[in-house]
Design a protein around this motif. Sequence first.
Motif, PDB file in Angstrom:
ATOM      1  N   SER A   1       0.761  -1.411  -0.143  1.00  0.00           N
ATOM      2  CA  SER A   1      -0.094  -0.084  -0.350  1.00  0.00           C
ATOM      3  C   SER A   1       0.797   1.000  -0.483  1.00  0.00           C
ATOM      4  O   SER A   1       1.237   1.904   1.078  1.00  0.00           O
ATOM      5  N   PRO A   2       1.433   1.476  -1.603  1.00  0.00           N
ATOM      6  CA  PRO A   2       1.903   2.874  -0.867  1.00  0.00           C
ATOM      7  C   PRO A   2       1.526   4.156  -0.963  1.00  0.00           C
ATOM      8  O   PRO A   2       0.108   4.224  -0.934  1.00  0.00           O
ATOM      9  N   ASP A   3       1.644   5.350  -0.194  1.00  0.00           N
ATOM     10  CA  ASP A   3       1.336   6.546   0.749  1.00  0.00           C
ATOM     11  C   ASP A   3       0.269   7.232  -0.739  1.00  0.00           C
ATOM     12  O   ASP A   3       1.202   7.100  -2.440  1.00  0.00           O
ATOM     13  N   ALA A   4      -0.649   8.080  -1.003  1.00  0.00           N
ATOM     14  CA  ALA A   4      -0.574   9.028  -1.974  1.00  0.00           C
ATOM     15  C   ALA A   4       0.526   9.304  -2.394  1.00  0.00           C
ATOM     16  O   ALA A   4      -0.592   9.565  -4.510  1.00  0.00           O
ATOM     17  N   ALA A   5       1.603  10.256  -2.233  1.00  0.00           N
ATOM     18  CA  ALA A   5       1.982  10.592  -3.063  1.00  0.00           C
ATOM     19  C   ALA A   5       3.044  10.090  -4.501  1.00  0.00           C
ATOM     20  O   ALA A   5       3.336   9.830  -4.668  1.00  0.00           O
ATOM     21  N   LEU A   6       3.421   9.189  -3.276  1.00  0.00           N
ATOM     22  CA  LEU A   6       3.586   7.717  -4.558  1.00  0.00           C
ATOM     23  C   LEU A   6       3.081   7.371  -5.280  1.00  0.00           C
ATOM     24  O   LEU A   6       3.332   7.238  -6.459  1.00  0.00           O
ATOM     25  N   THR A   7       1.414   7.116  -5.166  1.00  0.00           N
ATOM     26  CA  THR A   7       0.845   7.265  -6.195  1.00  0.00           C
ATOM     27  C   THR A   7       0.411   7.776  -6.655  1.00  0.00           C
ATOM     28  O   THR A   7       0.449   7.360  -8.549  1.00  0.00           O
ATOM     29  N   LYS A   8       0.668   8.689  -6.570  1.00  0.00           N
ATOM     30  CA  LYS A   8       0.676  10.083  -7.723  1.00  0.00           C
ATOM     31  C   LYS A   8       1.686   9.539  -8.863  1.00  0.00           C
ATOM     32  O   LYS A   8       1.592  10.217  -9.737  1.00  0.00           O
TER      33      LYS A   8
END
Length: 191
Positions: free
Chosen positions: A67-74
């Motif tokens: 579950s990568p964080d939102a910043a990495l997902t972006k």
Amino acid sequence: MSMFFSRLKSLALALGLSAGVACAGAAGATAQEFKQIELDDKMVTSFIAAQKDFAPLASKLIEGGDSPDAALTKELEDIAKKHGFASFAEFEDVGANITLILDGLDRSSGTFTDPIEKMKKELEDIKADDSIPAEDKKLAVDDLTQEIAASQPLQHKGNIDVVKKHIAEIEALIPEEAGESGPEDGDPPAQ
């Protein structure tokens, strides 16, 4: 991220591939949980080109786990879009389909064997191998039987030719595995 993400990442990292392939490779035909799509040259060349942008994210992907964080997902989404993919999920699907072909492709002869057929052959080999302890053999047979049942045969046969056309570029993304390369010119290893 897809459920398949962790399996894809661990397989690709074990092979020593770049972060992009780590996100988008497929675990062969094992319990295929990805969408088989028809590949074209543009998809494959875009996938290859994206690798240089995904490479710096390798350590972040490892740290992010399933579950990568939102910043990495972006970042993942932005890189995928930069290279012409509608989303990171589409990028993952392309990588999974490329890896499905690689899993069944004999590099020396260029022939393709559907990964399910390869697993069936492996299953028969395991069943016939008397050197495997009974308990271990039962576990291996059960696991492989489940993988075969959960797998789908290759749906888009044209993908074989598309991947073959780009095989040199794809293989250039895969560093030689440790222990496979030896000293050059027949020199003994340095001591």
